[in-house]
Design a protein around this motif. Structure first.
Motif, short mmCIF file in Angstrom:
data_model
loop_
_atom_site.label_atom_id
_atom_site.label_comp_id
_atom_site.label_asym_id
_atom_site.label_seq_id
_atom_site.Cartn_x
_atom_site.Cartn_y
_atom_site.Cartn_z
N PHE A 163 8.19 5.16 -0.11
CA PHE A 163 6.97 4.61 0.48
C PHE A 163 6.52 3.31 -0.19
O PHE A 163 6.37 3.25 -1.40
N THR A 164 6.28 2.27 0.65
CA THR A 164 5.61 1.07 0.14
C THR A 164 4.15 1.09 0.57
O THR A 164 3.31 0.46 -0.04
N GLU A 165 3.85 1.82 1.66
CA GLU A 165 2.46 1.96 2.12
C GLU A 165 2.33 3.28 2.84
O GLU A 165 3.33 3.90 3.25
N LEU A 166 1.07 3.75 2.99
CA LEU A 166 0.81 5.00 3.69
C LEU A 166 -0.55 4.88 4.35
O LEU A 166 -1.53 4.52 3.69
N ASP A 167 -0.59 5.14 5.66
CA ASP A 167 -1.86 5.10 6.37
C ASP A 167 -2.69 6.30 5.93
O ASP A 167 -2.29 7.45 6.12
N LEU A 182 2.19 11.42 -5.52
CA LEU A 182 2.61 10.17 -4.87
C LEU A 182 3.33 9.25 -5.85
O LEU A 182 3.70 8.12 -5.50
N GLU A 183 3.51 9.70 -7.08
CA GLU A 183 4.09 8.82 -8.10
C GLU A 183 5.56 8.52 -7.83
O GLU A 183 6.23 9.25 -7.11
N GLY A 184 6.05 7.41 -8.39
CA GLY A 184 7.46 7.08 -8.27
C GLY A 184 7.86 6.49 -6.92
O GLY A 184 9.05 6.42 -6.60
N ASN A 185 6.88 6.09 -6.11
CA ASN A 185 7.19 5.38 -4.85
C ASN A 185 7.04 3.87 -5.10
O ASN A 185 6.25 3.46 -5.95
N PRO A 186 7.76 3.06 -4.34
CA PRO A 186 7.66 1.60 -4.55
C PRO A 186 6.44 0.99 -3.86
O PRO A 186 6.58 0.06 -3.06
N TRP A 187 5.24 1.50 -4.15
CA TRP A 187 4.01 1.02 -3.50
C TRP A 187 3.84 -0.48 -3.69
O TRP A 187 4.16 -1.01 -4.76
N LEU A 188 3.32 -1.15 -2.67
CA LEU A 188 2.98 -2.57 -2.76
C LEU A 188 1.47 -2.69 -2.82
O LEU A 188 0.78 -2.15 -1.95
N CYS A 189 0.93 -3.41 -3.83
CA CYS A 189 -0.53 -3.52 -3.86
C CYS A 189 -0.98 -4.69 -3.00
O CYS A 189 -1.47 -5.68 -3.50
N ASN A 190 -0.82 -4.55 -1.68
CA ASN A 190 -1.32 -5.58 -0.77
C ASN A 190 -2.49 -5.02 0.04
O ASN A 190 -2.98 -3.93 -0.26
N CYS A 191 -2.90 -5.75 1.06
CA CYS A 191 -4.08 -5.32 1.81
C CYS A 191 -3.86 -4.00 2.56
O CYS A 191 -4.81 -3.27 2.82
N HIS A 192 -2.60 -3.68 2.93
CA HIS A 192 -2.34 -2.39 3.57
C HIS A 192 -2.67 -1.24 2.63
O HIS A 192 -2.93 -0.12 3.05
N PHE A 193 -2.58 -1.53 1.34
CA PHE A 193 -2.76 -0.49 0.33
C PHE A 193 -4.24 -0.26 0.03
O PHE A 193 -4.60 0.77 -0.56
N ALA A 194 -5.09 -1.20 0.46
CA ALA A 194 -6.50 -1.17 0.05
C ALA A 194 -7.19 0.15 0.42
O ALA A 194 -7.87 0.75 -0.42
N LYS A 195 -6.97 0.62 1.65
CA LYS A 195 -7.66 1.84 2.08
C LYS A 195 -7.16 3.06 1.31
O LYS A 195 -7.94 3.94 0.95
N LEU A 196 -5.83 3.11 1.11
CA LEU A 196 -5.27 4.22 0.33
C LEU A 196 -5.84 4.18 -1.08
O LEU A 196 -6.15 5.22 -1.66
N ALA A 217 3.45 -2.57 -6.89
CA ALA A 217 4.01 -3.87 -7.24
C ALA A 217 3.10 -4.97 -6.71
O ALA A 217 2.66 -4.92 -5.56
N LEU A 218 2.79 -5.97 -7.55
CA LEU A 218 1.97 -7.09 -7.12
C LEU A 218 2.76 -7.93 -6.14
O LEU A 218 3.96 -8.17 -6.36
N PRO A 219 2.13 -8.38 -5.03
CA PRO A 219 2.87 -9.02 -3.93
C PRO A 219 3.78 -10.18 -4.37
O PRO A 219 4.94 -10.19 -4.00
N LEU A 220 3.26 -11.11 -5.14
CA LEU A 220 4.09 -12.28 -5.45
C LEU A 220 4.90 -12.10 -6.72
O LEU A 220 6.07 -12.46 -6.78
N LEU A 221 4.28 -11.50 -7.72
CA LEU A 221 4.95 -11.38 -9.01
C LEU A 221 6.00 -10.29 -9.02
O LEU A 221 6.97 -10.36 -9.76
N GLY A 222 5.79 -9.24 -8.15
CA GLY A 222 6.74 -8.14 -8.14
C GLY A 222 6.58 -7.22 -9.33
O GLY A 222 7.28 -6.22 -9.45
N ARG A 223 5.65 -7.55 -10.23
CA ARG A 223 5.46 -6.72 -11.43
C ARG A 223 4.71 -5.45 -11.04
O ARG A 223 3.81 -5.49 -10.22
#
Ligand SMILES: *[C@@H]1O[C@H](CO)[C@@H](O)[C@H](O)[C@H]1NC(C)=O
Ligand SMILES: *[C@@H]1O[C@H](CO)[C@@H](O)[C@H](O)[C@H]1NC(C)=O
Length: 291
Positions: A163-167, A182-196, A217-223
């Protein structure tokens, strides 16, 4: 009457003993430690075994190579309470497969190759308390109504999937949820992630390793950083990012509201006016009557 019954009795006895015998059969290669348990763990099975006793309650099929479950497989086993399919080669569960499993309490689909959880996968499995679906590395999609009807579910494992995002709305039907992994998923901390993120903040007591244990993961840095280092403020820019369409909708609904307000006040004014005239009229009538 009575000869007929005499003739029927042995027949019924024969039928019931056949059914019972069938009920106590154990599939080849599997073991049946008690009348309600069938254990086929680690037998190199490439499909679900035949001739499972109809009254089975615990069915252990983990550590095999089973790639799919026929969608009518569970229709016969209405007493099934515990189903372990951990560590097989499942790539999908057909919607409806579990729809007859009204007594199922425990279901383990972890360590498989599932790619999505379609809406309707669990039917009305209202008794389900523990659902394990972790360690499915290709699992990236959850249907909008995938967890509909799971009102007793207390434990849901979705750790180490893809999972990178989840509604967050898919979690809404889970009114009894006490633990969510939910740990160990490649979540992206972008705006889709905000509600979660907001949901997780409010429900952090349900996360076994807290916000600290989940990284995105931060969108641009990937960290990757633990969620505990983020706050709702981190997603603040997401609220301001309106598209042209959003602006048009806002402006248009503003115009609609103003027009509606004008129409309403006009209507109100004329009603008041009308009543005033009416009451004046009736007052006049009364005065006429008094005279
Ligand atoms: C999964 O099943 C295979 C086949 O039985 C076995 O070799 C392997 O050790 C199992 N893996 C886990 C994590 O249990
Ligand atoms: C899962 O899928 C991958 C890639 O398709 C494959 O290499 C792997 O063997 C599959 N694992 C199992 C347990 O079937």
């Amino acid at each position: 009457m009575s000869p007929c019954i005499n003739w029927l009795q042995p027949l019924l006895a024969l039928i019931s003993s056949t059914l019972l015998a069938r009920g106590h059969n154990c599939p080849s290669h599997c073991s049946c430690p008690d009348h309600h348990t069938v254990d086929c763990t680690g037998k190199g099975l490439t499909r679900v075994p035949d001739s499972i006793p109809l009254n089975v309650r615990r069915l252990l099929l983990s550590n095999n190579w089973i790639p799919w479950i026929p969608s009518d497989f569970l229709v016969l086993y209405s007493d099934l309470v515990y189903l372990d399919l951990r560590n097989n080669s499942l790539t999908k569960m057909d919607p409806g497969t579990l729809s007859t499993s009204s007594r199922l309490v425990f279901l383990d689909l972890g360590n498989n190759n599932l790619t999505d959880i379609p809406s309707g996968t669990f039917g009305e499995s209202r008794s389900l308390i523990k659902l394990r679906m972790g360690n499915n590395p290709y699992l990236t999609v959850v249907g909008k109504d995938a967890f509909m009807g799971l009102t007793s579910l207390r434990e849901l494992d979705l750790e180490r999937n893809g999972f990178t995002e989840l509604d967050v709305r898919v979690l809404e039907p889970l009114s009894s949820l006490q633990m969510l992994r939910l740990e160990g998923n490649p979540w992206l901390c972008n705006c889709h992630f905000a509600k979660l993120f907001v949901w997780l903040t409010e429900n952090s007591h349900k996360l076994p390793s807290g916000m600290e244990g989940i990284e995105c993961a931060l969108p641009l840095l990937g960290r990757r950083i633990p969620l505990s280092l983020l706050s709702e403020d981190s997603f603040r820019q997401c609220h301001g990012n309106l598209t042209l369409m959003d602006y048009l909708i806002v402006i248009f609904s503003g115009i609609c509201v103003s027009v509606a307000a004008i129409v309403a006040s006009f209507f109100l004014a004329s009603t008041v006016h009308c009543f005033q005239r009416l009451s004046k009229g009736s007052n006049g009538d009364e005065e006429d009557g008094n005279q």
